[in-house]
Scaffold this motif. Sequence first.
Motif, PDB file in Angstrom:
ATOM      1  N   ASN A  69      13.067   9.035   1.053  1.00 52.00           N
ATOM      2  CA  ASN A  69      11.921   8.992   0.513  1.00 52.00           C
ATOM      3  C   ASN A  69      10.641  10.375   0.517  1.00 52.00           C
ATOM      4  N   TYR A  79       9.328   4.762  -9.118  1.00 51.29           N
ATOM      5  CA  TYR A  79       8.260   5.708  -9.341  1.00 51.29           C
ATOM      6  C   TYR A  79       8.222   7.415  -9.770  1.00 51.29           C
ATOM      7  N   VAL A  85       1.101   3.968  -8.924  1.00 54.68           N
ATOM      8  CA  VAL A  85       1.724   2.720  -8.656  1.00 54.68           C
ATOM      9  C   VAL A  85       1.266   1.419  -9.250  1.00 54.68           C
ATOM     10  N   TYR A 142       6.945   9.424   1.086  1.00 53.92           N
ATOM     11  CA  TYR A 142       5.930   8.577   0.426  1.00 53.92           C
ATOM     12  C   TYR A 142       7.149   6.851   1.041  1.00 53.92           C
ATOM     13  N   SER A 143       5.112   6.060   1.781  1.00 60.36           N
ATOM     14  CA  SER A 143       5.363   4.997   2.478  1.00 60.36           C
ATOM     15  C   SER A 143       5.004   4.109   1.333  1.00 60.36           C
ATOM     16  N   GLY A 144       5.339   2.614   1.613  1.00 57.00           N
ATOM     17  CA  GLY A 144       5.550   1.884   0.444  1.00 57.00           C
ATOM     18  C   GLY A 144       6.694   1.284  -0.536  1.00 57.00           C
ATOM     19  N   ARG A 145       5.959   1.029  -0.993  1.00 58.78           N
ATOM     20  CA  ARG A 145       6.908  -0.318  -2.299  1.00 58.78           C
ATOM     21  C   ARG A 145       7.467   0.997  -2.937  1.00 58.78           C
ATOM     22  N   SER A 146       9.508   0.177  -3.342  1.00 54.64           N
ATOM     23  CA  SER A 146      10.116   0.714  -4.026  1.00 54.64           C
ATOM     24  C   SER A 146       9.966   2.283  -4.131  1.00 54.64           C
ATOM     25  N   TRP A 156      11.384   8.974 -11.941  1.00 54.49           N
ATOM     26  CA  TRP A 156      12.414   8.108 -10.852  1.00 54.49           C
ATOM     27  C   TRP A 156      13.533   8.502 -10.119  1.00 54.49           C
ATOM     28  N   GLN A 187       0.661  -1.102  -0.364  1.00 56.29           N
ATOM     29  CA  GLN A 187       0.325  -0.268  -0.125  1.00 56.29           C
ATOM     30  C   GLN A 187       0.435   1.150   0.104  1.00 56.29           C
ATOM     31  N   VAL A 188       0.558   2.120  -0.815  1.00 54.68           N
ATOM     32  CA  VAL A 188       1.664   3.386  -1.126  1.00 54.68           C
ATOM     33  C   VAL A 188       0.685   4.533  -0.381  1.00 54.68           C
TER      34      VAL A 188
END
Length: 116
Positions: free
Chosen positions: A77, A32, A100, A24-28, A53, A1-2
Amino acid sequence: QVQLVESGGGLVQAGGSLRLSCAYSGRSFSAYAMDWFRQAPGKEREFVAGISWSGGRTSYADSVKGRFIISRDNAKNTVPLQMSSLKREDTAVYYCNTRVLGNDYWGQGTQVTVSS
């Protein structure tokens, strides 16, 4: 979850500066592109600035070009938006955005008010 969380808004006089930040928190995060949008009362949400990105490419709305600078810190992030020479017409709620895996994500927004 972003999740995206904006901060740094406030009241500033025309000609002044503010620095917004998007956490930002979440994937990778570093995979992005990230954008800033804004929405003034009674108007549609509009694009303000975007960054790729890697941070190697940036783009700006004509209305903020030369006054705003977008950057990113892939270690922390975060996506700062440095705003200078602020005008009354910059008054708006500012939102952070990313896409995302085909899904759009938005923060809750941060209010920027520029007084004359």
